[in-house]
Design an enzyme around this catalytic site. Structure first.
Site, PDB file in Angstrom:
ATOM      1  N   ASN A 199       0.842  -1.209   0.000  1.00 47.80           N
ATOM      2  CA  ASN A 199       0.000   0.000   0.000  1.00 47.80           C
ATOM      3  C   ASN A 199       0.867   1.246   0.000  1.00 47.80           C
ATOM      4  O   ASN A 199       0.671   2.160   0.801  1.00 47.80           O
ATOM      5  CB  ASN A 199      -0.891   0.055   1.246  1.00 47.80           C
ATOM      6  CG  ASN A 199      -2.028  -0.943   1.152  1.00 47.80           C
ATOM      7  OD1 ASN A 199      -2.244  -1.559   0.103  1.00 47.80           O
ATOM      8  ND2 ASN A 199      -2.748  -1.125   2.228  1.00 47.80           N
ATOM      9  N   GLU A 205       3.950  -1.332  -4.339  1.00 44.07           N
ATOM     10  CA  GLU A 205       2.640  -1.824  -4.733  1.00 44.07           C
ATOM     11  C   GLU A 205       1.797  -0.680  -5.290  1.00 44.07           C
ATOM     12  O   GLU A 205       1.778   0.412  -4.729  1.00 44.07           O
ATOM     13  CB  GLU A 205       1.923  -2.428  -3.527  1.00 44.07           C
ATOM     14  CG  GLU A 205       0.626  -3.086  -3.945  1.00 44.07           C
ATOM     15  CD  GLU A 205      -0.267  -3.442  -2.767  1.00 44.07           C
ATOM     16  OE1 GLU A 205      -1.063  -4.354  -2.920  1.00 44.07           O
ATOM     17  OE2 GLU A 205      -0.169  -2.784  -1.709  1.00 44.07           O
ATOM     18  N   ASP A 235      -2.096  -0.024  -6.488  1.00 43.45           N
ATOM     19  CA  ASP A 235      -3.465  -0.531  -6.494  1.00 43.45           C
ATOM     20  C   ASP A 235      -4.262   0.267  -7.529  1.00 43.45           C
ATOM     21  O   ASP A 235      -4.542   1.440  -7.290  1.00 43.45           O
ATOM     22  CB  ASP A 235      -4.019  -0.269  -5.087  1.00 43.45           C
ATOM     23  CG  ASP A 235      -4.983  -1.330  -4.645  1.00 43.45           C
ATOM     24  OD1 ASP A 235      -5.520  -2.015  -5.521  1.00 43.45           O
ATOM     25  OD2 ASP A 235      -5.209  -1.460  -3.432  1.00 43.45           O
ATOM     26  N   HIS A 285      -7.018   2.821  -2.358  1.00 46.99           N
ATOM     27  CA  HIS A 285      -7.359   1.566  -1.696  1.00 46.99           C
ATOM     28  C   HIS A 285      -8.832   1.299  -1.955  1.00 46.99           C
ATOM     29  O   HIS A 285      -9.688   1.947  -1.386  1.00 46.99           O
ATOM     30  CB  HIS A 285      -7.071   1.682  -0.202  1.00 46.99           C
ATOM     31  CG  HIS A 285      -6.908   0.354   0.449  1.00 46.99           C
ATOM     32  ND1 HIS A 285      -5.941  -0.529   0.052  1.00 46.99           N
ATOM     33  CD2 HIS A 285      -7.590  -0.247   1.450  1.00 46.99           C
ATOM     34  CE1 HIS A 285      -6.029  -1.621   0.800  1.00 46.99           C
ATOM     35  NE2 HIS A 285      -7.010  -1.472   1.645  1.00 46.99           N
ATOM     36  N   GLU A 329      -1.622  -4.227  -8.385  1.00 47.96           N
ATOM     37  CA  GLU A 329      -2.849  -4.899  -7.975  1.00 47.96           C
ATOM     38  C   GLU A 329      -3.911  -4.277  -8.866  1.00 47.96           C
ATOM     39  O   GLU A 329      -4.337  -3.144  -8.679  1.00 47.96           O
ATOM     40  CB  GLU A 329      -3.144  -4.655  -6.502  1.00 47.96           C
ATOM     41  CG  GLU A 329      -4.289  -5.534  -6.058  1.00 47.96           C
ATOM     42  CD  GLU A 329      -4.678  -5.321  -4.608  1.00 47.96           C
ATOM     43  OE1 GLU A 329      -5.892  -5.311  -4.352  1.00 47.96           O
ATOM     44  OE2 GLU A 329      -3.792  -5.162  -3.760  1.00 47.96           O
TER      45      GLU A 329
END
Length: 634
Positions: free
Chosen positions: A171, A200, A202, A215, A249
């Protein structure tokens, strides 16, 4: 030496005596680190002898000595000095060999130290050292508890990627907690500046065909994917030349996945690795960090084989998508994004998909569509769903990586540590925090390093012991974000497990004499410069190495507490062990306040009389605070 000192300061006293501000300025000019509270205390004590708020040159010398001339240094200096005032180069050499265990030191070593640290010209030209020079040497990086050889890259960087622990963040876009916290580009900048090598991202569909990073299903703010890649392009190799992995992600529609692919190609340009290096398609062994220097690798799902990607590279295949059914897709990180079930129906028109919210079922059938343009950017880091260790041994390729949530990974390491290590000796394995950690708290990375997991992803934005272990581990090898795993975790036929360490490592007998502290941060309860400090020394490592020892509490002294206590440790697997020094203020019998800490790998410990720097809760170096200790091991 007095003339040296007067010459240094007389300019500042040209117009008469100086006040506290002037005193601070002068110390700064002399490059003497000080804590304002401690200096204020010494200053007040000095002017108490007379009235007024100003000090003379003599007063300043007294303040300087109170701050700088530490009795524990003086004792060492006098033990080797011929007349208590001067240390000839031969005596300094004796000190280096006998006390600092620098067995390879010679005349040149001693002379270099004198040239570098002796401030008084006439002493320096005689190849000697005054107490002033000795203090400067003892306070220098050379006398830090962290081995100076480990401050640069000293490990072999030609092993395959899976042979290294890799500094990894989870994150990365959050700078507060997972539910409400702001998403911020600073998360990426600061992680990269810390040497993090796996970030990462997202990704979700955004307006105007611009993918966004946040998120999912929470109230965290959104940042454009494009901006994130610009920041990565700018900072990727500032702290390390070794490859950077972007772990996507990906929750985007094929249409916006193409925008992502386009952003990656146009913004990163040559930095983006989109085909095997050297044009060879030897995919039986991962390339090394050395071979991938200055390259950005994309970690994402991939359809088809590398050969098919390479053939496509020449054609324009915009708009093509392929479907991955749940059998070869992986839900890995989606456990971590609060659950909303979508069933994506294969649709006739490209890029369209229907979503429907369904009641939770035990089985998830997910059809994931992936744009070939993005899929083809995946070379050595293909995300692959983890089924079982056995399944991986039979079917998994070396360029396929698994992500395993911390809770499941913890079960696995308890039930099948041997298989876990056999797995990480072959495949890059990423561990990530469970999604229920709403405040972005972290788990202890040590137990996953113990079984060889390469990418143990932590929330870099969350301070605490876990992040301190992470920062400490990756101080090693020049802070480049890659640390070579011990041989017993790289060997494919190893019999090592964290609970059965026999014969894999040479045990270490470690003895630490905690001598004193200097300018420790005062307690938040103190109106002046006081604290009641105590030090905990903790070892993290394989289960039998985990231990903690406490010093006594020194009442009401943060300026120069003296302990003189010795702590002994027997460490079975020093190659995996970390040591943490934590200074706390005892507020009451049941309550301690954190003052500062320092964590480093046991193998990076320097022997002899050493200065231990201290970091704040947020991992910032406390400029003037330190501990002083004597370290010895065999």
């Amino acid at each position: 030496s007095h003339t040296w000192f007067w010459n240094l300061i007389q300019n500042d006293f040209r117009t008469g005596n100086i006040d506290f501000e002037g005193c601070m300025r002068l110390l700064e000019k002399m490059q003497i680190p000080f804590d304002e509270d401690h200096l204020k205390h010494i200053f007040k004590k000095t002017i108490d002898k007379h009235t007024g708020d100003i000090i003379s040159m003599d007063d300043f010398r007294a303040i300087y000595r109170a701050l700088v001339h530490r009795p524990e240094y003086e004792e060492l200096f006098k033990a080797y000095s011929t007349d208590g005032k001067i240390l000839p180069d031969g005596q300094l050499l004796k000190f280096l060999v006998k006390e600092q265990f620098q067995t390879e030191a010679n005349e040149t070593t001693a002379l270099e130290i004198i040239m570098k640290y002796e401030p008084i010209d006439e002493v320096r030209t005689k190849r000697m050292m005054s107490f002033e020079g000795f203090i400067r040497y003892m306070n220098s990086e050379e006398c830090s508890i962290f081995k100076s050889q480990h401050r640069s890259i000293y490990q072999d960087m030609n092993h395959p990627l899976c042979d290294y622990f890799i500094s990894s963040s989870h994150n990365t876009y959050l700078i507060a907690d997972q539910i409400m916290g702001p998403s911020h580009l600073w998360g990426y900048t600061s992680a990269l500046l810390k040497g993090c090598r796996c970030l990462e991202i997202d990704c979700w569909d955004g307006h105007n065909n611009e993918p966004v990073v946040y998120h999912g299903h929470t109230l965290t703010s959104k940042i454009p994917f494009r901006s994130v890649i610009h920041v990565i392009d700018k900072y990727a190799f500032m702290s390390s030349a070794y490859p950077l992995v972007l772990s996507l992600e990906n929750h985007c529609s094929p249409k916006q996945q193409e925008v992502m692919a386009d952003c990656l190609k146009t913004i990163l340009g040559d930095k983006l690795l989109s085909s095997p290096i050297g044009g060879e398609v030897d995919m039986t062994r991962l390339p090394s960090p050395e071979a991938l220097k200055f390259k950005v690798l994309i970690k994402n799902k991939k359809v088809g084989t590398l050969e098919q990607s390479l053939l496509r590279m020449d054609d324009d295949y915009r708009g093509e998508t392929e479907e991955l059914s749940d059998s070869d897709s992986d839900d890995e990180d989606s456990d971590d994004t609060l659950p909303v079930r979508t069933v994506r129906s294969p649709s006739k028109r490209k890029g369209e998909r229907k979503s429907s919210l369904l009641p939770p079922k035990k089985t998830k059938v997910r059809k994931t569509k992936i744009a070939l343009a993005l899929s083809d950017l995946v070379v050595y880091t293909k995300s692959q769903k983890f089924v079982s260790f056995d399944h991986s041994l039979q079917h998994q390729q070396c360029f396929e990586n698994n992500s395993i949530g911390e809770s499941y990974a913890r079960k696995l390491l308890r039930s099948s540590a041997k298989e876990f290590i056999a797995h990480t000796a072959r495949f890059i394995t990423r561990i990530y925090p469970k999604g229920t950690r709403m405040s972005s708290s972290n788990y202890n990375p040590q137990e996953f390093w113990n079984v060889g997991c390469q990418m143990v992803a932590l929330n870099f934005q969350t301070p605490g012991t876990q992040m301190e272990l992470q920062d400490g581990k990756f101080l090693d090898n020049g802070g480049c974000g890659y640390v070579l795993k011990p041989e017993f975790l790289r060997d494919r036929n190893t019999t090592f497990t964290p609970r059965n360490v026999g014969g894999h490592s040479k045990p270490m007998s470690l003895s630490i004499r905690l001598i004193s502290g200097h300018q420790l941060p005062p307690s938040s309860m103190s109106k002046t410069n006081k604290a009641d400090p105590m030090v905990q020394i903790e070892i993290y490592g394989v289960p039998e190495d985990q231990t903690r020892k406490k010093s006594s509490v020194i009442k009401s002294n943060a300026l120069c507490p003296k302990w003189n206590e010795t702590f002994s440790f027997n460490i079975q697997v020093p190659e995996l062990a970390m040591i943490r020094f934590c200074v706390e203020d005892e507020i009451s019998l049941v309550n301690n306040e954190f003052l500062g800490q320092y964590t480093l790998p046991v193998m990076s410990l320097n022997t002899g009389y050493r200065k231990i720097p201290l970091m704040s809760k947020d991992g910032i170096k406390l400029e003037s605070a330190s501990l002083f200790a004597h370290v010895w091991y065999y």
